[in-house]
Scaffold this motif. Structure first.
Motif, PDB file in Angstrom:
ATOM      1  N   LEU A 132      -2.827   7.414   6.463  1.00 29.65           N
ATOM      2  CA  LEU A 132      -3.033   8.623   7.250  1.00 29.65           C
ATOM      3  C   LEU A 132      -3.929   8.282   8.433  1.00 29.65           C
ATOM      4  O   LEU A 132      -5.033   7.834   8.260  1.00 29.65           O
ATOM      5  CB  LEU A 132      -3.695   9.697   6.381  1.00 29.65           C
ATOM      6  CG  LEU A 132      -3.966  11.038   7.072  1.00 29.65           C
ATOM      7  CD1 LEU A 132      -2.661  11.659   7.494  1.00 29.65           C
ATOM      8  CD2 LEU A 132      -4.726  11.950   6.152  1.00 29.65           C
ATOM      9  N   LYS A 135     -10.222   4.017   3.243  1.00 26.26           N
ATOM     10  CA  LYS A 135     -10.376   4.783   2.007  1.00 26.26           C
ATOM     11  C   LYS A 135      -9.035   5.025   1.333  1.00 26.26           C
ATOM     12  O   LYS A 135      -8.924   5.002   0.108  1.00 26.26           O
ATOM     13  CB  LYS A 135     -11.077   6.104   2.311  1.00 26.26           C
ATOM     14  CG  LYS A 135     -12.550   5.932   2.687  1.00 26.26           C
ATOM     15  CD  LYS A 135     -13.212   7.268   3.023  1.00 26.26           C
ATOM     16  CE  LYS A 135     -14.664   7.068   3.416  1.00 26.26           C
ATOM     17  NZ  LYS A 135     -15.324   8.344   3.799  1.00 26.26           N
ATOM     18  N   GLU A 136      -7.988   5.278   2.136  1.00 25.37           N
ATOM     19  CA  GLU A 136      -6.660   5.495   1.560  1.00 25.37           C
ATOM     20  C   GLU A 136      -6.173   4.234   0.844  1.00 25.37           C
ATOM     21  O   GLU A 136      -5.571   4.304  -0.227  1.00 25.37           O
ATOM     22  CB  GLU A 136      -5.670   5.892   2.654  1.00 25.37           C
ATOM     23  CG  GLU A 136      -5.915   7.249   3.269  1.00 25.37           C
ATOM     24  CD  GLU A 136      -5.554   8.384   2.338  1.00 25.37           C
ATOM     25  OE1 GLU A 136      -4.744   8.167   1.412  1.00 25.37           O
ATOM     26  OE2 GLU A 136      -6.082   9.492   2.528  1.00 25.37           O
ATOM     27  N   THR A 170     -10.699   6.406   7.450  1.00 24.11           N
ATOM     28  CA  THR A 170      -9.737   7.081   6.582  1.00 24.11           C
ATOM     29  C   THR A 170      -8.707   6.102   6.045  1.00 24.11           C
ATOM     30  O   THR A 170      -8.342   6.144   4.863  1.00 24.11           O
ATOM     31  CB  THR A 170      -9.036   8.211   7.353  1.00 24.11           C
ATOM     32  OG1 THR A 170     -10.013   9.141   7.823  1.00 24.11           O
ATOM     33  CG2 THR A 170      -8.035   8.935   6.463  1.00 24.11           C
ATOM     34  N   TRP A 185       0.838  -1.192   0.000  1.00 26.43           N
ATOM     35  CA  TRP A 185       0.000   0.000   0.000  1.00 26.43           C
ATOM     36  C   TRP A 185       0.871   1.239   0.000  1.00 26.43           C
ATOM     37  O   TRP A 185       1.968   1.246   0.496  1.00 26.43           O
ATOM     38  CB  TRP A 185      -0.947   0.009   1.189  1.00 26.43           C
ATOM     39  CG  TRP A 185      -0.348  -0.471   2.452  1.00 26.43           C
ATOM     40  CD1 TRP A 185      -0.112  -1.747   2.837  1.00 26.43           C
ATOM     41  CD2 TRP A 185       0.090   0.339   3.541  1.00 26.43           C
ATOM     42  NE1 TRP A 185       0.435  -1.783   4.073  1.00 26.43           N
ATOM     43  CE2 TRP A 185       0.583  -0.525   4.540  1.00 26.43           C
ATOM     44  CE3 TRP A 185       0.133   1.711   3.773  1.00 26.43           C
ATOM     45  CZ2 TRP A 185       1.092  -0.084   5.732  1.00 26.43           C
ATOM     46  CZ3 TRP A 185       0.638   2.156   4.978  1.00 26.43           C
ATOM     47  CH2 TRP A 185       1.111   1.250   5.930  1.00 26.43           C
ATOM     48  N   ARG A 227       0.163   4.690   0.971  1.00 26.68           N
ATOM     49  CA  ARG A 227       0.259   5.671   2.046  1.00 26.68           C
ATOM     50  C   ARG A 227      -0.836   5.449   3.071  1.00 26.68           C
ATOM     51  O   ARG A 227      -1.875   4.922   2.788  1.00 26.68           O
ATOM     52  CB  ARG A 227       0.174   7.105   1.493  1.00 26.68           C
ATOM     53  CG  ARG A 227      -1.096   7.429   0.732  1.00 26.68           C
ATOM     54  CD  ARG A 227      -0.920   8.731  -0.045  1.00 26.68           C
ATOM     55  NE  ARG A 227      -2.126   9.026  -0.811  1.00 26.68           N
ATOM     56  CZ  ARG A 227      -2.966   9.976  -0.521  1.00 26.68           C
ATOM     57  NH1 ARG A 227      -2.770  10.724   0.542  1.00 26.68           N
ATOM     58  NH2 ARG A 227      -4.033  10.190  -1.261  1.00 26.68           N
ATOM     59  N   ASP A 279      -8.084   3.940  -2.404  1.00 29.75           N
ATOM     60  CA  ASP A 279      -7.617   4.936  -3.367  1.00 29.75           C
ATOM     61  C   ASP A 279      -6.294   4.501  -4.004  1.00 29.75           C
ATOM     62  O   ASP A 279      -6.035   4.788  -5.172  1.00 29.75           O
ATOM     63  CB  ASP A 279      -7.422   6.294  -2.696  1.00 29.75           C
ATOM     64  CG  ASP A 279      -8.738   6.986  -2.384  1.00 29.75           C
ATOM     65  OD1 ASP A 279      -9.776   6.559  -2.941  1.00 29.75           O
ATOM     66  OD2 ASP A 279      -8.738   7.930  -1.578  1.00 29.75           O
ATOM     67  N   GLU A 303       2.675   8.623   9.663  1.00 28.51           N
ATOM     68  CA  GLU A 303       2.489   8.676   8.212  1.00 28.51           C
ATOM     69  C   GLU A 303       3.615   7.887   7.589  1.00 28.51           C
ATOM     70  O   GLU A 303       4.721   7.871   8.080  1.00 28.51           O
ATOM     71  CB  GLU A 303       2.516  10.120   7.725  1.00 28.51           C
ATOM     72  CG  GLU A 303       1.992  10.329   6.330  1.00 28.51           C
ATOM     73  CD  GLU A 303       3.045  10.079   5.289  1.00 28.51           C
ATOM     74  OE1 GLU A 303       2.681   9.846   4.143  1.00 28.51           O
ATOM     75  OE2 GLU A 303       4.220  10.084   5.633  1.00 28.51           O
TER      76      GLU A 303
END
Length: 401
Positions: free
Chosen positions: A9, A105-106, A102, A5, A7, A109, A255
């Motif tokens: 957050l 979803k990251e 979040t 993956w 990134r 994406d 992060e």
């Protein structure tokens, strides 16, 4: 092995559970969400009550339950795609982790995958000692789910387990049940209490998956400090993070970039720094101080790095050794947020002490080099022949001779 993956957050804001409806084909489905727990549940010694929730690009905002084979068959699960499993850790509040939506979803994406969120709120809200005991039962339930998903087309190496805090060690336990053949495990701040001195069979370990990585950002508080993966990332020395206040019974903000790992090393430590604002990445510079004349005792200096607009963009405190020292060079890596402009000037402050008198320090050269990144690198910049005896000295950086 499953693709890595790109990134992650994690946000610290509190999100209350919401309920949605979604449509798969012409069949309306009710969305599932996290359970809630309370100390009344704990006193009643309720069942662990684990539930598994699926997000895909077809239902990014509406989690589908996949608690058994029938659920999986009637969901958007695609066994030909990689599968990411997210496992939270200890939850003293009994509420849904605020970062989990979040993160899901990251991941979606970044790539077309199945994202499975593991909800074990009921079993994770208790005395920490009891939660650690519950984590073994959770590992068994997750293992059963993985075998069910494999019966619907998944392969062992297509699984990527992402666990935060105690969830990281649960991921290790699951990996051992598959004899280290699962594709990848990412441990986000693997828990320290009860695990810091544990053996490899009782905590996250490089043998738990084809590739194991850990990201440490709270190792001086509730996170583990020892390496537990093939590669261990220590953000800002793995301790306090910029822009983060000390939370109560929670881990810090993290992060991470993407990582390519075709070769799995053994327990490599990687240190990097972050800024306090998104996207958190910073440039890294190597600071080298070559000194000659030293005082009769150790002295502290504070160096501020300034942009072309004289903004304060980085700070560093150093100990200059006394003249008996055999050392003649100090090397430190410093972070630099490029949003504030180029690094052009520095100030050097000789810190006073009520016990010791300041002595002049003769610095032959200060050299700053940007660490190589993506093929672009500024030439080294230097300052020469500094006699430090005043409280603050202002100097301009120039190209090295």
């Amino acid at each position: 092995m499953a693709h890595h993956w790109n990134r992650i957050l994690l946000l610290g804001s509190l999100i209350f559970p919401l309920c949605y409806t979604a449509v798969k084909g012409n069949i309306p489905q009710n969305c599932t969400d996290f359970q809630t727990s309370s100390w009344r549940n704990i006193l009643q010694m309720l069942d662990l009550s684990v539930q598994f929730m699926l997000h895909t690009r077809q239902n990014p905002d509406c989690a589908q339950p996949i608690n058994d084979s029938n659920d999986i068959r009637n969901s958007n699960f695609n066994g030909s795609l990689p599968t990411k499993l997210i496992m939270h850790g200890y939850r003293i509040t009994g509420s849904k982790p605020s970062w989990v939506d979040t993160l899901a979803k990251e991941l979606l994406d970044a790539m077309d995958v199945n994202v499975v969120i593991v909800d074990w709120i009921i079993g994770s809200t208790a005395l920490y000692h009891n939660v650690v005991q519950n984590s073994a039962e959770l590992g068994l339930k997750v293992s059963i789910l993985i075998r069910d998903l494999m019966s619907h087309g998944s392969t062992e190496d297509s699984f990527h387990l992402i666990g935060i805090s105690l969830g990281a060690h649960v991921a290790g336990f699951v990996g051992r049940m598959f004899k280290g053949k699962l594709g990848q495990i990412t441990g986000l701040d693997p828990a320290g209490p009860k695990f810091s001195k544990a053996g490899v069979d009782e905590r996250l370990d490089p043998g738990d998956a084809v590739f194991v990585e850990a990201i440490h950002s709270d190792s001086d508080y509730f996170g583990i400090s020892r390496p537990v993966g093939h590669i261990d990332f220590y953000l800002n020395d793995g301790k306090d993070q910029p822009g983060c206040t000390r939370p109560f019974l929670t881990s810090g903000l993290l992060e991470r970039g993407g990582l390519s790992a075709d070769v799995q090393p053994k327990e490599v430590k990687v240190y990097l720094m972050t800024s306090s604002q998104p996207p958190f990445c910073v440039k890294h510079f190597l600071l080298e101080i070559f000194y000659e004349q030293l005082g009769s005792h150790e002295q502290r200096v504070k160096i501020k790095f300034l942009s072309n607009s004289h903004s304060d963009i980085s700070n560093l405190q150093l100990t200059i050794p006394k003249k008996q020292s055999s050392e003649s060079i100090i090397r430190k890596v410093i972070p630099y947020d490029a949003r504030f402009g180029n690094m052009d000037d520095i100030t050097i402050q000789l810190l006073s002490s009520w016990r010791k008198k300041r002595s002049p320090i003769h610095i032959e050269k200060i050299r700053i080099r940007e660490l190589h990144f993506n093929g672009s690198e500024r030439p080294p910049r230097c300052i020469y022949n500094i006699l430090l005896y005043r409280e603050i000295l202002f100097e301009q950086l120039a190209n090295c001779l």
